[in-house]
Each structure stands twice: as structure tokens, then as C-alpha cells.
Design a protein around this motif. Sequence first.
Motif, short mmCIF file in Angstrom:
data_model
loop_
_atom_site.label_atom_id
_atom_site.label_comp_id
_atom_site.label_asym_id
_atom_site.label_seq_id
_atom_site.Cartn_x
_atom_site.Cartn_y
_atom_site.Cartn_z
N GLU A 43 1.26 3.32 3.28
CA GLU A 43 1.66 4.69 3.55
C GLU A 43 0.66 5.35 4.49
O GLU A 43 -0.53 5.12 4.41
CB GLU A 43 1.73 5.48 2.24
N GLY A 44 1.16 6.18 5.39
CA GLY A 44 0.31 6.91 6.31
C GLY A 44 -0.28 6.05 7.42
O GLY A 44 -1.26 6.44 8.04
N ARG A 50 -0.62 -0.06 12.70
CA ARG A 50 0.56 -0.92 12.61
C ARG A 50 0.50 -2.00 13.67
O ARG A 50 0.77 -3.17 13.41
CB ARG A 50 1.84 -0.10 12.77
N GLU A 51 0.11 -1.61 14.87
CA GLU A 51 -0.01 -2.59 15.96
C GLU A 51 -1.03 -3.67 15.63
O GLU A 51 -0.79 -4.86 15.82
CB GLU A 51 -0.38 -1.88 17.26
N THR A 52 -2.17 -3.26 15.11
CA THR A 52 -3.22 -4.21 14.74
C THR A 52 -2.73 -5.16 13.65
O THR A 52 -2.94 -6.37 13.73
CB THR A 52 -4.47 -3.45 14.26
#
Length: 124
Positions: A43-44, A50-52
Motif C-alpha cells: 500500500e502507498g 513499483r518500477e524498482t
Amino acid sequence: QAEAPPRPVGRRGSHRRRVAAATDGTHGAAQGVGGPSARMAPEGETALQRETRLTGNADMVGAIDATLQAMLGQKSSHVLARKVLGRWCQSKSSADFKDRVRDYLGNLEESVVFGFFSTIQRRV
């Protein structure tokens, strides 16, 4: 035969953290291990986080690479797959994704790019 020395106990090998990760279904996500648990988003999570997380997932990069090979007729390129996945993470919509990947994918039809965007979205 000598016994192995006891494993040191400290912050890096926290038993509590390992047990929590094993019970909440996210074990393996930090290491980039494949499988459904690797794609669970905390969450958050920011776009960069997210890319990593996703570009470190070999299954996800491999799937995108295979799709790019089929769409573009090029040889395998995990670097290109990671770049496209990174642009997907930064995109708010399929139109935004099309603008961001134009340099990498050329002038593909909008419906093809939308399908690719949706496929990545479902896989994540």
C-alpha cells in the motif's frame, strides 16, 4: 566432522520479519523472486518503488521481452523490456503509455499499444 557455528542473530536476520513475510504472502517480493507473491504491491507504493520492484522481477521482464519480440520482430532485449516496464509504471493511462514508449516501440497502432498496456496491467 565439526558442527556449523550458530547463526548470528541481529537486525538483518530478524526472525519476526521472516515469519511476518511468510504469513502475509509477500515473501519473495523483496528479492525479486517470481510467482504471484512477487507482484503484490504494498500500500502507498510510489511509481518509482513499483518500477524498482517490477524491473527486478525476472518473470515479468521475461514476459514483456517475449511480447516485444513478437510485436516488433526483434531479438531478445531485457534492457528494452525494463525500459518499457518503467514507462508503464510512470503512465496514468494507455494514451500516456503510448506517448512514453513511442521512442522504444515506434509507431504501433493505438489498439496494439492499448492491448499491451492492459496485458501488463493484468499481469501486475
